[in-house]
Design a protein around this motif. Sequence first.
Motif, PDB file in Angstrom:
ATOM      1  N   VAL A  98     -14.343   2.357  20.962  1.00 53.57           N
ATOM      2  CA  VAL A  98     -15.568   3.137  20.802  1.00 53.57           C
ATOM      3  C   VAL A  98     -15.927   3.299  19.332  1.00 53.57           C
ATOM      4  N   ILE A  99     -14.940   3.701  18.479  1.00 55.92           N
ATOM      5  CA  ILE A  99     -15.328   4.054  17.115  1.00 55.92           C
ATOM      6  C   ILE A  99     -15.582   2.829  16.257  1.00 55.92           C
ATOM      7  N   LEU A 100     -15.012   1.665  16.598  1.00 55.89           N
ATOM      8  CA  LEU A 100     -15.191   0.517  15.712  1.00 55.89           C
ATOM      9  C   LEU A 100     -16.132  -0.533  16.285  1.00 55.89           C
ATOM     10  N   ASP A 101     -16.493  -0.448  17.548  1.00 55.03           N
ATOM     11  CA  ASP A 101     -17.377  -1.464  18.091  1.00 55.03           C
ATOM     12  C   ASP A 101     -18.673  -0.841  18.618  1.00 55.03           C
ATOM     13  N   PHE A 102     -18.558   0.000  19.667  1.00 57.58           N
ATOM     14  CA  PHE A 102     -19.772   0.590  20.227  1.00 57.58           C
ATOM     15  C   PHE A 102     -20.450   1.502  19.227  1.00 57.58           C
ATOM     16  N   ARG A 103     -19.640   2.295  18.533  1.00 58.52           N
ATOM     17  CA  ARG A 103     -20.180   3.318  17.632  1.00 58.52           C
ATOM     18  C   ARG A 103     -19.840   2.986  16.184  1.00 58.52           C
ATOM     19  N   GLY A 104     -19.997   1.729  15.795  1.00 63.71           N
ATOM     20  CA  GLY A 104     -19.647   1.334  14.438  1.00 63.71           C
ATOM     21  C   GLY A 104     -20.470   2.036  13.381  1.00 63.71           C
ATOM     22  N   TYR A 105     -21.718   2.346  13.718  1.00 67.88           N
ATOM     23  CA  TYR A 105     -22.575   3.063  12.771  1.00 67.88           C
ATOM     24  C   TYR A 105     -21.941   4.371  12.341  1.00 67.88           C
ATOM     25  N   ASP A 106     -21.394   5.126  13.324  1.00 68.57           N
ATOM     26  CA  ASP A 106     -20.805   6.428  13.008  1.00 68.57           C
ATOM     27  C   ASP A 106     -19.636   6.271  12.049  1.00 68.57           C
ATOM     28  N   THR A 107     -18.795   5.242  12.315  1.00 69.92           N
ATOM     29  CA  THR A 107     -17.639   5.048  11.459  1.00 69.92           C
ATOM     30  C   THR A 107     -18.072   4.632  10.054  1.00 69.92           C
ATOM     31  N   LEU A 108     -19.133   3.820   9.980  1.00 60.90           N
ATOM     32  CA  LEU A 108     -19.641   3.442   8.659  1.00 60.90           C
ATOM     33  C   LEU A 108     -20.118   4.683   7.907  1.00 60.90           C
ATOM     34  N   GLY A 109     -20.800   5.582   8.625  1.00 65.35           N
ATOM     35  CA  GLY A 109     -21.239   6.810   7.980  1.00 65.35           C
ATOM     36  C   GLY A 109     -20.078   7.667   7.523  1.00 65.35           C
ATOM     37  N   GLU A 110     -19.029   7.736   8.371  1.00 61.19           N
ATOM     38  CA  GLU A 110     -17.839   8.505   8.011  1.00 61.19           C
ATOM     39  C   GLU A 110     -17.174   7.945   6.759  1.00 61.19           C
ATOM     40  N   ALA A 111     -17.034   6.608   6.727  1.00 66.44           N
ATOM     41  CA  ALA A 111     -16.419   5.978   5.565  1.00 66.44           C
ATOM     42  C   ALA A 111     -17.266   6.223   4.323  1.00 66.44           C
ATOM     43  N   THR A 112     -18.597   6.252   4.505  1.00 62.04           N
ATOM     44  CA  THR A 112     -19.467   6.516   3.359  1.00 62.04           C
ATOM     45  C   THR A 112     -19.291   7.942   2.857  1.00 62.04           C
ATOM     46  N   VAL A 113     -19.069   8.897   3.808  1.00 64.00           N
ATOM     47  CA  VAL A 113     -18.835  10.283   3.394  1.00 64.00           C
ATOM     48  C   VAL A 113     -17.591  10.371   2.534  1.00 64.00           C
TER      49      VAL A 113
END
Lengths: 177, 143
Positions: free
Chosen positions: A143-158
């Motif tokens: 979920v966090i790295l494929d379906f919801r990759g956008y969220d993880t990218l945002g988290e990494a940016t934070v």
Amino acid sequence: MIIVLCPLIVLMILGGVVALEATSLLSSVVLLGIVGFGLSAAFLILQAPDLAIVQIVVETLSLIIFIAVILKTTSKDTSTRGRGRTPHYVMAAAFALIFVLAASWALASIPPFGMPSLRMAEAYLSPNSLLQPTGAANLVAAVILDFRGYDTLGEATVLFTAVMGVLAVLRKTGRKP
Amino acid sequence: MRGMTPIVKTVTRGMAGMIFLYGIYIVLHGHLTPGGGFAGGVMVAAAFVLVFLAKGSPEAVSEAKKERSSMAESLGILTFWVLAMIGLIGGTFFYNFLTKGKPFRLLSAGFIPLNNIAIGIEVAGALFAIFITLAVLKAGGKK
């Protein structure tokens, strides 16, 4: 589950309150650890091992960083207490009352424990659609790295931005004396 | 910053490598077992933090290490973003462009392991840079 969870939450609240009242910053940081490790245990009880692992390692590392910083600087709590703070306590009590009333009004309308109001994860997690799209055995990673990759990218940016901020504020070159 | 007692130093010599390896294991198996890039990256950073706290370090070394860990962090997030951008060739942002493989194998799930590695590098670099800046270097600069 609830029987174990409730004493744990009471212990976490007590740890937070005592951490606020402790006179030494070092002991209040150690008391704050009760909240973090209690949260990790709560994640384990709620069957979320991914979150429990992240919480326990992040809590340990942040505790170490806090203690290292306090040992290098000061451990005295310089905030004022006692006289002259009665208005603050009155305002805090009023806010707590309003918050409890609003929360009890809002919590009456949420679904029962364990029944999420958002249903969009069902498409990812249903048994016949799980392994075909990603092939990952760990649901959370899928979920966090494929379906919801956008969220993880945002988290990494934070995290990236936080480090940029720390490095910029505590830099050595280019500061005014 | 000073080091700690010989007991701590001796235990650290044995333990730090194992913590580091365990962090890498958590990162690499992120798509199979609980954990993943974030938890494993924090463990890798914790191994470095353990060595630094136990042995102590001259400040000149730490300044170079801060630069390097900050660079590792930037490279990690850049890798993650590039992996997401490669998906644009296949159609969408974050398109899983590699073959899926058999489930429960180490080499499976397309680009999820690569994403995990990128996130792990980023988190390890970020937390270690914060640790060096806050705890090892003098916060006020030269006075």
